[in-house]
Design a protein around this motif. Structure first.
Motif, mmCIF file in Angstrom:
data_model
loop_
_atom_site.group_PDB
_atom_site.id
_atom_site.type_symbol
_atom_site.label_atom_id
_atom_site.label_comp_id
_atom_site.label_asym_id
_atom_site.label_seq_id
_atom_site.Cartn_x
_atom_site.Cartn_y
_atom_site.Cartn_z
ATOM 1 N N ARG A 41 0.830 -1.208 0.000
ATOM 2 C CA ARG A 41 0.000 0.000 0.000
ATOM 3 C C ARG A 41 0.864 1.257 0.000
ATOM 4 O O ARG A 41 0.565 2.230 -0.695
ATOM 5 C CB ARG A 41 -0.931 0.009 1.207
ATOM 6 C CG ARG A 41 -2.235 -0.694 0.917
ATOM 7 C CD ARG A 41 -3.218 -0.491 2.049
ATOM 8 N NE ARG A 41 -3.181 -1.724 2.836
ATOM 9 C CZ ARG A 41 -3.109 -1.797 4.152
ATOM 10 N NH1 ARG A 41 -3.105 -0.718 4.873
ATOM 11 N NH2 ARG A 41 -3.068 -2.957 4.771
ATOM 12 N N VAL A 42 1.921 1.243 0.779
ATOM 13 C CA VAL A 42 2.824 2.401 0.821
ATOM 14 C C VAL A 42 3.484 2.589 -0.536
ATOM 15 O O VAL A 42 3.615 3.713 -1.035
ATOM 16 C CB VAL A 42 3.886 2.220 1.935
ATOM 17 C CG1 VAL A 42 4.997 3.232 1.802
ATOM 18 C CG2 VAL A 42 3.231 2.326 3.302
ATOM 19 N N GLN A 43 3.909 1.510 -1.174
ATOM 20 C CA GLN A 43 4.560 1.601 -2.472
ATOM 21 C C GLN A 43 3.595 2.116 -3.541
ATOM 22 O O GLN A 43 3.996 2.833 -4.452
ATOM 23 C CB GLN A 43 5.104 0.238 -2.872
ATOM 24 C CG GLN A 43 6.075 0.276 -4.007
ATOM 25 C CD GLN A 43 6.715 -1.076 -4.258
ATOM 26 O OE1 GLN A 43 6.224 -2.101 -3.797
ATOM 27 N NE2 GLN A 43 7.803 -1.077 -4.980
ATOM 28 N N ASP A 44 2.325 1.761 -3.430
ATOM 29 C CA ASP A 44 1.337 2.257 -4.395
ATOM 30 C C ASP A 44 1.126 3.757 -4.270
ATOM 31 O O ASP A 44 0.770 4.422 -5.250
ATOM 32 C CB ASP A 44 -0.009 1.536 -4.209
ATOM 33 C CG ASP A 44 0.040 0.099 -4.703
ATOM 34 O OD1 ASP A 44 0.966 -0.220 -5.492
ATOM 35 O OD2 ASP A 44 -0.828 -0.693 -4.300
ATOM 36 N N ARG A 45 1.344 4.318 -3.071
ATOM 37 C CA ARG A 45 1.156 5.759 -2.864
ATOM 38 C C ARG A 45 2.352 6.580 -3.329
ATOM 39 O O ARG A 45 2.264 7.790 -3.444
ATOM 40 C CB ARG A 45 0.892 6.046 -1.385
ATOM 41 C CG ARG A 45 -0.547 5.754 -0.995
ATOM 42 C CD ARG A 45 -0.798 6.177 0.416
ATOM 43 N NE ARG A 45 -0.413 5.040 1.263
ATOM 44 C CZ ARG A 45 -0.137 5.108 2.541
ATOM 45 N NH1 ARG A 45 -0.179 6.240 3.171
ATOM 46 N NH2 ARG A 45 0.189 4.029 3.226
ATOM 47 N N GLU A 46 3.495 5.940 -3.571
ATOM 48 C CA GLU A 46 4.686 6.672 -3.994
ATOM 49 C C GLU A 46 4.553 7.121 -5.440
ATOM 50 O O GLU A 46 3.738 6.613 -6.200
ATOM 51 C CB GLU A 46 5.922 5.777 -3.854
ATOM 52 C CG GLU A 46 6.303 5.495 -2.431
ATOM 53 C CD GLU A 46 7.495 4.555 -2.336
ATOM 54 O OE1 GLU A 46 7.931 4.030 -3.373
ATOM 55 O OE2 GLU A 46 7.965 4.348 -1.211
ATOM 56 N N LEU A 47 5.401 8.089 -5.810
ATOM 57 C CA LEU A 47 5.408 8.572 -7.188
ATOM 58 C C LEU A 47 5.909 7.453 -8.106
ATOM 59 O O LEU A 47 6.764 6.656 -7.710
ATOM 60 C CB LEU A 47 6.324 9.787 -7.313
ATOM 61 C CG LEU A 47 5.848 11.041 -6.593
ATOM 62 C CD1 LEU A 47 6.923 12.125 -6.680
ATOM 63 C CD2 LEU A 47 4.553 11.538 -7.186
#
Length: 123
Positions: A41-47
């Motif tokens: 989930r955190v990686q999906d929020r990154e640019l």
């Protein structure tokens, strides 16, 4: 108490140990699955990663080369009586001007190496 009671108590404690170990393993496996999902989930929020067209390019003149030059230190005069000494924040970076002699100083035969190297010293 009979022997059967002791056998039942012994087996029940083994069963409790097995159940506790299974519950602990289940908890750890659940924590690892949660951590992986949280990381996704955190990686999906990154640019997003830059495309190849957005990558930096070399200038048309080619790569920038290093400039090597010998610098001269700025000499400081000793404080005259009655004048306060200079503080570090009042000084600028040393070696602020280009030296007149641009040849690197080389080791001279007959001169010593580092301190304690056993050389004869400057002769």
């Amino acid at each position: 108490m009979s022997t059967a009671t002791f056998v039942l108590a012994a087996t029940s404690s083994d069963v409790l140990d097995v159940i506790a170990a299974f519950a602990g393993g289940l908890f750890i496996a659940g924590a690892l699955v949660w951590a992986v999902l949280f990381g996704m989930r955190v990686q999906d929020r990154e640019l997003p990663r830059p495309l190849s067209q957005e990558q930096p390019r070399l200038p048309e003149s080619g790569p920038i080369r290093e400039i090597r030059e010998m610098r001269e230190p700025d000499e400081l005069s000793a404080p005259v009586d009655g004048r306060e000494r200079l503080m570090p924040y009042q000084l600028h970076h040393s070696g602020s001007r280009r030296g007149k002699d641009q040849h690197r100083k080389r080791w001279l035969p007959g001169s010593s190496g580092g301190f304690g190297s056993g050389g004869l010293g400057h002769v």
